[in-house]
Motif scaffolding. Sequence first.
Motif, PDB file in Angstrom:
ATOM      1  N   MET A   1       7.701 -25.846   5.625  1.00 40.37           N
ATOM      2  CA  MET A   1       7.429 -25.681   4.200  1.00 40.37           C
ATOM      3  C   MET A   1       6.079 -25.490   4.071  1.00 40.37           C
ATOM      4  SD  MET A   1      10.242 -25.732   2.329  1.00 40.37           S
ATOM      5  CE  MET A   1       9.779 -26.286   0.873  1.00 40.37           C
ATOM      6  N   LEU A   2       5.156 -26.471   4.772  1.00 42.45           N
ATOM      7  CA  LEU A   2       3.652 -25.947   4.476  1.00 42.45           C
ATOM      8  C   LEU A   2       3.325 -24.882   4.821  1.00 42.45           C
ATOM      9  CD1 LEU A   2       2.410 -29.710   5.521  1.00 42.45           C
ATOM     10  CD2 LEU A   2       2.617 -28.484   3.092  1.00 42.45           C
ATOM     11  N   ALA A   3       3.774 -24.092   6.062  1.00 43.34           N
ATOM     12  CA  ALA A   3       3.252 -22.955   6.450  1.00 43.34           C
ATOM     13  C   ALA A   3       3.825 -21.858   5.542  1.00 43.34           C
ATOM     14  CB  ALA A   3       3.825 -22.543   7.864  1.00 43.34           C
ATOM     15  N   ALA A   4       5.207 -21.749   5.064  1.00 38.05           N
ATOM     16  CA  ALA A   4       5.380 -20.837   4.047  1.00 38.05           C
ATOM     17  C   ALA A   4       5.017 -20.813   2.869  1.00 38.05           C
ATOM     18  CB  ALA A   4       6.887 -21.065   3.719  1.00 38.05           C
ATOM     19  N   ALA A   5       4.365 -22.195   2.121  1.00 41.70           N
ATOM     20  CA  ALA A   5       3.877 -22.131   1.015  1.00 41.70           C
ATOM     21  C   ALA A   5       2.293 -21.646   1.066  1.00 41.70           C
ATOM     22  CB  ALA A   5       3.592 -23.855   0.416  1.00 41.70           C
ATOM     23  N   MET A   6       1.666 -22.083   2.295  1.00 41.78           N
ATOM     24  CA  MET A   6       0.304 -21.683   2.623  1.00 41.78           C
ATOM     25  C   MET A   6       0.283 -19.915   2.739  1.00 41.78           C
ATOM     26  SD  MET A   6      -1.962 -22.632   5.854  1.00 41.78           S
ATOM     27  CE  MET A   6      -0.841 -21.795   6.909  1.00 41.78           C
ATOM     28  N   THR A   7       1.286 -19.377   3.261  1.00 39.32           N
ATOM     29  CA  THR A   7       1.258 -18.000   3.378  1.00 39.32           C
ATOM     30  C   THR A   7       1.552 -17.370   2.089  1.00 39.32           C
ATOM     31  OG1 THR A   7       2.220 -17.952   5.538  1.00 39.32           O
ATOM     32  CG2 THR A   7       2.555 -16.031   4.467  1.00 39.32           C
ATOM     33  N   LEU A   8       2.423 -17.889   1.320  1.00 39.32           N
ATOM     34  CA  LEU A   8       2.688 -17.209  -0.042  1.00 39.32           C
ATOM     35  C   LEU A   8       1.292 -17.342  -0.667  1.00 39.32           C
ATOM     36  CD1 LEU A   8       6.481 -18.287  -0.597  1.00 39.32           C
ATOM     37  CD2 LEU A   8       5.479 -15.953  -0.553  1.00 39.32           C
ATOM     38  N   GLY A   9       0.780 -18.310  -1.005  1.00 32.98           N
ATOM     39  CA  GLY A   9      -0.343 -18.897  -1.644  1.00 32.98           C
ATOM     40  C   GLY A   9      -1.562 -17.976  -1.425  1.00 32.98           C
ATOM     41  N   VAL A  10      -1.862 -17.623  -0.065  1.00 35.44           N
ATOM     42  CA  VAL A  10      -3.221 -17.053   0.341  1.00 35.44           C
ATOM     43  C   VAL A  10      -2.809 -15.428   0.044  1.00 35.44           C
ATOM     44  CG1 VAL A  10      -4.491 -16.208   2.345  1.00 35.44           C
ATOM     45  CG2 VAL A  10      -3.763 -18.602   2.018  1.00 35.44           C
ATOM     46  N   GLY A  11      -1.452 -15.187   0.293  1.00 37.66           N
ATOM     47  CA  GLY A  11      -1.138 -13.523   0.047  1.00 37.66           C
ATOM     48  C   GLY A  11      -1.240 -13.211  -1.490  1.00 37.66           C
ATOM     49  N   LEU A  12      -0.656 -14.071  -2.192  1.00 38.32           N
ATOM     50  CA  LEU A  12      -0.879 -13.827  -3.570  1.00 38.32           C
ATOM     51  C   LEU A  12      -2.205 -13.783  -4.010  1.00 38.32           C
ATOM     52  CD1 LEU A  12       2.301 -15.549  -4.980  1.00 38.32           C
ATOM     53  CD2 LEU A  12       2.029 -13.403  -4.719  1.00 38.32           C
ATOM     54  N   ALA A  13      -3.015 -14.519  -3.633  1.00 37.61           N
ATOM     55  CA  ALA A  13      -4.591 -14.783  -4.174  1.00 37.61           C
ATOM     56  C   ALA A  13      -5.262 -13.564  -3.848  1.00 37.61           C
ATOM     57  CB  ALA A  13      -4.964 -15.773  -3.470  1.00 37.61           C
ATOM     58  N   ALA A  14      -5.000 -12.969  -2.520  1.00 39.61           N
ATOM     59  CA  ALA A  14      -5.600 -11.788  -2.019  1.00 39.61           C
ATOM     60  C   ALA A  14      -5.164 -10.669  -2.919  1.00 39.61           C
ATOM     61  CB  ALA A  14      -5.342 -11.454  -0.640  1.00 39.61           C
ATOM     62  N   LEU A  15      -3.777 -10.461  -3.181  1.00 42.67           N
ATOM     63  CA  LEU A  15      -3.316  -9.218  -4.195  1.00 42.67           C
ATOM     64  C   LEU A  15      -3.711  -9.316  -5.326  1.00 42.67           C
ATOM     65  CD1 LEU A  15       0.446  -8.572  -2.615  1.00 42.67           C
ATOM     66  CD2 LEU A  15      -1.917  -7.348  -1.937  1.00 42.67           C
ATOM     67  N   THR A  16      -3.796 -10.839  -5.857  1.00 45.62           N
ATOM     68  CA  THR A  16      -4.178 -10.686  -7.368  1.00 45.62           C
ATOM     69  C   THR A  16      -5.632 -10.466  -7.477  1.00 45.62           C
ATOM     70  OG1 THR A  16      -2.672 -12.789  -7.731  1.00 45.62           O
ATOM     71  CG2 THR A  16      -4.399 -12.523  -9.085  1.00 45.62           C
ATOM     72  N   THR A  17      -6.523 -10.456  -6.605  1.00 47.86           N
ATOM     73  CA  THR A  17      -7.951 -10.283  -6.601  1.00 47.86           C
ATOM     74  C   THR A  17      -7.995  -8.551  -6.907  1.00 47.86           C
ATOM     75  OG1 THR A  17      -8.682 -11.966  -5.297  1.00 47.86           O
ATOM     76  CG2 THR A  17      -9.918 -10.202  -5.500  1.00 47.86           C
ATOM     77  N   LEU A  18      -7.112  -8.040  -5.965  1.00 48.47           N
ATOM     78  CA  LEU A  18      -7.214  -6.511  -5.962  1.00 48.47           C
ATOM     79  C   LEU A  18      -6.607  -5.769  -7.322  1.00 48.47           C
ATOM     80  CD1 LEU A  18      -5.883  -5.691  -2.247  1.00 48.47           C
ATOM     81  CD2 LEU A  18      -8.171  -5.391  -3.194  1.00 48.47           C
ATOM     82  N   THR A  19      -5.580  -6.655  -7.688  1.00 53.10           N
ATOM     83  CA  THR A  19      -4.919  -6.011  -8.919  1.00 53.10           C
ATOM     84  C   THR A  19      -5.886  -6.112 -10.229  1.00 53.10           C
ATOM     85  OG1 THR A  19      -2.858  -6.996  -8.209  1.00 53.10           O
ATOM     86  CG2 THR A  19      -2.875  -6.579 -10.319  1.00 53.10           C
ATOM     87  N   LEU A  20      -6.524  -7.476 -10.025  1.00 53.31           N
ATOM     88  CA  LEU A  20      -7.598  -7.599 -11.335  1.00 53.31           C
ATOM     89  C   LEU A  20      -8.642  -6.504 -11.118  1.00 53.31           C
ATOM     90  CD1 LEU A  20      -8.459 -11.397 -11.141  1.00 53.31           C
ATOM     91  CD2 LEU A  20      -7.485  -9.970 -13.219  1.00 53.31           C
ATOM     92  N   ILE A  21      -9.002  -6.144  -9.868  1.00 54.02           N
ATOM     93  CA  ILE A  21     -10.221  -4.785  -9.869  1.00 54.02           C
ATOM     94  C   ILE A  21      -9.477  -3.514 -10.244  1.00 54.02           C
ATOM     95  CG2 ILE A  21     -11.482  -3.424  -8.362  1.00 54.02           C
ATOM     96  CD1 ILE A  21     -11.627  -5.984  -6.406  1.00 54.02           C
ATOM     97  N   GLY A  22      -8.198  -3.501  -9.984  1.00 55.42           N
ATOM     98  CA  GLY A  22      -7.586  -2.091 -10.433  1.00 55.42           C
ATOM     99  C   GLY A  22      -7.469  -2.485 -11.730  1.00 55.42           C
TER     100      GLY A  22
END
Length: 494
Positions: A1-22
């Motif tokens: 559960m921790l590994a899955a939640a960590m993956t989703l959190g880091v991935g969404l944070a990275a894509l949110t940054t790129l989406t904000l720039i766009g």
Amino acid sequence: MLAAAMTLGVGLAALTTLTLIGWIAAPKGTLGSGLPGVFRTAAQVWLAAHHTGFAIPGGRVGLLPLGLMALPALLLYRAGRWMARDADLRVRLPARLPKNSPRRQATLRRRAQLVLVAQAGVSLAAPYSLLAGLIALVARNDVTQPFIGEALLSHFTLAFVCGVLATARTIGPFRSMLMLLPERVRAVTAGTAVATALLLAAGLLVVLAAVAVNFGQVRDLTQALSPGLVGGALLLLVQLLYLANAVIWASAYIAGPGFAVGSDTLVAPTGVDLHAVPILPILGALPDSGPAPAWAMAVIALPFAAGAVAGVVLVRIAPSPSYEGAPLWGLATGVTTGLAAGALAALSGGPLRGGRLAVVGPSPWEVVLSVALEVGVAAGISAGLANWLLLNRKAGRPPGRVRRVGAAGLGVLARMAGKVGLAETDSRPLPGHWLDATEADTQPIPVIRDDWMDEHASAAAEVRAQSRRRDIVDETDDRGGHVIYMDPYAWDRD
């Protein structure tokens, strides 16, 4: 559960940054209204990275960039390594096994490792897919609605594959991952991987060559869009993410079926029939409509070359004890390669809304048939030839028809082999060779060890081989000389 939640959190944070720039660079409202719209767009991009389709007014979107899948795959692999180390899965392997033969113990240990790796993959994939289902529900809006079933399946599959690889890597080196499989399955897997990799490498070369030849048209399309500095960077990023799709399309072009860029279109070595295409600079590398030049048909030889290499790899890993077995396994390698190529073709294409762009990419079933036939035929021929040469070399018999050889010539060959350490000397003739009796008693004859049979024969078969009677016959030929021959299937193993 921790590994899955960590993956989703880091991935969404990275894509949110790129989406904000766009969102800052693009016109207002393009990527959503306000910060909630930006976050919802980032969640949709995350779903698209796992190849989850969307329903939109007038059709559906299935043509998604495969390059975007590298981000969640890398995060899942790192999370799987952390999960395996934190759970200390290496000490869970059975230390005590039943008192059986060494081969039986190795089989039990391999099965335990396979079960452990599969359990670790499911442990990571199950919570990951459930969390992805929640993200798919949150990311829905009036325009784009992700398919919940595709989200669950795609997230589970990607997480399972990455979890299996990460756990197997934690248990041992990458080479040991294939060693967990049975020998024949390992050989077919390696042959399939080699053939698929060669097809993709050839497709990448074709894409780079097409971009280099039509670079002027690609540049004109980029200037026509006028994306600006930030928009140009994002446009370049999008094209790099679609590069994996283009490579798979080029592999389908090499195999023969080609691909489509809209309904009633075709790009193949036999000819090109195109209509208006989307304004994407990388599509400027497509050839012009019309009959293809004669030299374009030469690319069809590349799948046969890939199959020939795969057949040799197959035999080197798991040679067949019979002459007819290797070609059949070569054909099986061609079938598995065709299935892998068809799966990649299905992932690389898909509809882009509806109407004229409802069909984009290669046809999966056509790619499966073409690649299976081309790679399978070449792999079967090369595997059969390589296995035939290997069996003759291991048995000490030269390929082709065994001819009468003079004792003096064999003596020279034995002395040369002895100098380089390739053979040992003995006063006995090789099986199946006709030698003069007087010369055979005085000249050293090379005796080649049968290491392959020593490795694969059972103990009972080895005892029977040692106790087998040697039929040596001494008789007179029509010229009055003595000849000695031995049963070719009962030669001395030493």
